[in-house]
Design a protein around this motif. Structure first.
Motif, short mmCIF file in Angstrom:
data_model
loop_
_atom_site.label_atom_id
_atom_site.label_comp_id
_atom_site.label_asym_id
_atom_site.label_seq_id
_atom_site.Cartn_x
_atom_site.Cartn_y
_atom_site.Cartn_z
N GLY A 166 0.82 -1.20 0.00
CA GLY A 166 0.00 0.00 0.00
C GLY A 166 0.86 1.26 0.00
N TYR A 167 1.95 1.20 0.73
CA TYR A 167 2.84 2.36 0.79
C TYR A 167 3.44 2.64 -0.58
CZ TYR A 167 6.26 5.55 2.90
OH TYR A 167 7.01 6.65 3.26
N LEU A 168 3.82 1.58 -1.28
CA LEU A 168 4.37 1.79 -2.62
C LEU A 168 3.30 2.38 -3.56
CD1 LEU A 168 6.67 1.60 -4.62
CD2 LEU A 168 6.13 -0.82 -4.99
N VAL A 169 2.07 1.95 -3.38
CA VAL A 169 0.98 2.56 -4.16
C VAL A 169 0.94 4.07 -3.91
CG1 VAL A 169 -1.54 2.72 -4.37
CG2 VAL A 169 -0.43 0.47 -4.30
N ASP A 170 1.04 4.45 -2.64
CA ASP A 170 1.03 5.89 -2.31
C ASP A 170 2.23 6.61 -2.93
OD1 ASP A 170 -1.25 5.68 -0.77
OD2 ASP A 170 -0.13 5.35 1.10
N LEU A 171 3.39 5.99 -2.84
CA LEU A 171 4.60 6.64 -3.35
C LEU A 171 4.52 6.84 -4.86
CD1 LEU A 171 7.25 4.69 -1.20
CD2 LEU A 171 6.51 7.06 -0.90
N LEU A 172 3.97 5.85 -5.57
CA LEU A 172 3.79 6.02 -7.01
C LEU A 172 2.74 7.09 -7.28
CD1 LEU A 172 3.96 2.31 -8.28
CD2 LEU A 172 5.79 4.01 -8.07
N GLY A 173 1.71 7.13 -6.43
CA GLY A 173 0.71 8.19 -6.58
C GLY A 173 1.31 9.57 -6.39
#
Lengths: 305, 202
Positions: A159-166
């Motif tokens: 989920g954190y990587l999703v945020d970072l890509l966002g």
């Protein structure tokens, strides 16, 4: 890594508002990024580099990762500053679940067979999960361990990587996008998408739908990543997979929180569930082993009846 | 934020989750919306006052009643759609309505209606009782009549958002751009409410 092999966007979650779709594999799962306008090759390379950097820091499954330095012996390791929100979330979830959510579960997971070699055969002796305070302390992004520890950030890392890509997409001035990290979704834009809730016992079915708009949604279930009668959501207090809860969905303002909470809700009693989710301003839906479903008062999804 | 607060010289504490509060506020607004729209009392009492207001040719009373409903809902936030919250909303609306209303749409009295819904265990019933005074619902209770386990075990919790058994539909049969269903108990609850509203019409 993101590759330019753009496939057709004709999925059940077709989103015409964002016609530019790319699918790729990263950190051991499938990803899809939909945007309202086309990204440049240079922008894709930056996304790829961000994923690679994240993987080299946090992957329990690659020997050269920073997190695996901690498994070599006691010592101090400095992580990138991105560690701070992740570890602080873990600490909150740890404290909110009486220690059930902990990055120190890594050794136990590996011994159960969910290891770097995908051995998927439980070891004869499964390591007990060490307590947080007895084995490590964090000062910002710097961790000092008193013993070798195998950390696993699987509860919130994706989920954190999703945020970072966002965040990267936002920095590219992409105002409308969906980052889909195989079920961990981050939606940005003025519209609303409707997300099917996968049946925890049958991946060809959905049990309902939930609208998502400018929020993040994460799902967690024991039906994926199953081996030898075990699955990957393990209670460190028993070293056994959780059986009472079979699936959770959480909607929160960040995919990291949604992802972490989705795991935490496997361990919480009803009262704790409400309290913990409320502390994060999150909504949730939980399916128990008896097939019943429970959800937060403001959960906007619909279940089929 | 006051000037004193902004002048504090503490080092900034890193807030890992700065958007928590914003989303909580959004959820509170959702609770208002759900109390006003989903529960019978929020919707019915506002509707009733609006009717009476038009008879009295006064636009401001309606607004006042609506505001007071929302304020009461705020105090009850977190227990969306419970009878208590709804009754409190109705009670607040009573004051407003009594001040402005002469024409009655509904007869005073206590009404009971039973709605049924289909659960995986068969047809289950839920009974809703409302007390109406001066076109305002002043009391409400809901009671499950389920006798078949596991519904009887859980039905009492229906206001707490609960489905006895999840139902799967083939993904291919579901348009994921539409709402394709409602939860078991709220369907029965809404059916009972509709019956009451038509029974009470004069």
């Amino acid at each position: 890594m993101p590759r330019p092999d753009t496939g057709p966007a004709a999925t059940a979650l077709d989103r015409p508002a964002r016609p530019f779709t790319r699918r790729f594999e990263a950190i051991g799962t499938h990803w899809q990024i939909d945007t309202d306008h086309e990204l440049s090759p240079a922008q894709w390379l930056r996304l790829a580099a961000r994923i690679d950097e994240f993987d080299r820091t946090w992957s329990r499954f690659r020997t050269d990762s920073l997190i695996n330095q901690l498994a070599q012996g006691a010592g101090t390791v400095e992580f990138p500053s991105e560690a701070v929100p992740l570890i602080e979330l873990y600490r909150r979830l740890h404290d909110g679940t009486a220690g059930a959510v902990t990055p120190l579960i890594g050794g136990t997971l590996a011994d159960l067979g969910y290891d770097a070699g995908y051995r998927f055969t439980p070891a004869a002796a499964v390591r007990r999960t060490p307590g947080w305070d007895e084995s490590m302390s964090w000062d910002g992004p710097v961790v000092t361990s008193t013993r070798p520890v195998l950390l696993d950030v699987g509860a919130a890392g994706k989920g954190y990587l999703v945020d970072l890509l966002g965040e990267l997409l936002t920095s590219f001035d992409v105002g409308s996008f969906v980052v889909d990290g195989s079920g961990d979704l981050l939606h940005r834009g003025p519209d609303q998408i409707r997300v099917g809730l996968e049946h925890p016992g049958d991946t060809t079915k959905v049990i309902g739908t939930v609208p998502l708009s400018d929020d993040a949604l994460a799902a967690s279930a024991g039906n994926r990543r199953t081996w030898a009668g075990l699955h990957h959501i393990v209670d460190p207090r028993t070293s056994e997979p959780v059986r009472d809860v079979v699936a959770t969905w959480v909607i929160a303002s960040s995919a990291m929180v949604a992802d972490g909470l989705a795991t935490a809700l496997f361990f919480t009693a009803p009262q704790q569930t409400h309290q913990l989710a409320d502390a994060f301003g999150a909504d949730w839906l939980r399916v128990l082993g008896d097939g019943s479903a429970h959800w937060s008062p403001t959960f906007e999804g619909k279940l089929f009846s | 934020m006051t000037a004193t607060e902004t002048n504090h010289q503490h080092p900034p504490t890193p807030d890992p989750l700065p958007v928590d509060a914003a989303r909580r506020d959004r959820r509170r607004r959702t609770i208002f919306a759900s109390l006003a729209g989903w529960t019978l009392l929020g919707a019915a009492s506002v509707g009733l006052v609006a009717c009476s207001t038009s008879a009295a040719s006064s636009g401001s009373t309606s607004a006042a009643a609506t505001t007071s409903s929302a304020a009461t809902a705020s105090a009850a936030s977190g227990s969306a759609a419970t009878s208590e919250a709804s009754a409190a909303t109705a009670e607040a609306a009573t004051t407003e309505a009594a001040a402005a209303v002469s024409a009655s749409t509904y007869q005073d009295g206590t009404y009971t209606a039973t709605g049924s819904y289909t659960s995986p265990g068969g047809t289950e019933e839920i009974t809703v009782t409302l007390t109406i005074e001066n076109d305002v619902i002043t009391a409400a209770t809901a009671e499950g009549g389920a006798t078949k386990p596991p519904s009887s075990q859980y039905q009492g919790e229906f206001v707490d958002n609960f489905a006895a058994l999840i139902i799967g539909k083939d993904i291919d049969d579901v348009s994921l751009d539409k709402v394709a269903g409602s939860s078991l108990t709220s369907g029965g609850f809404n059916a009972a409410v509709e019956t009451i509203k038509s029974d009470a019409q004069t």
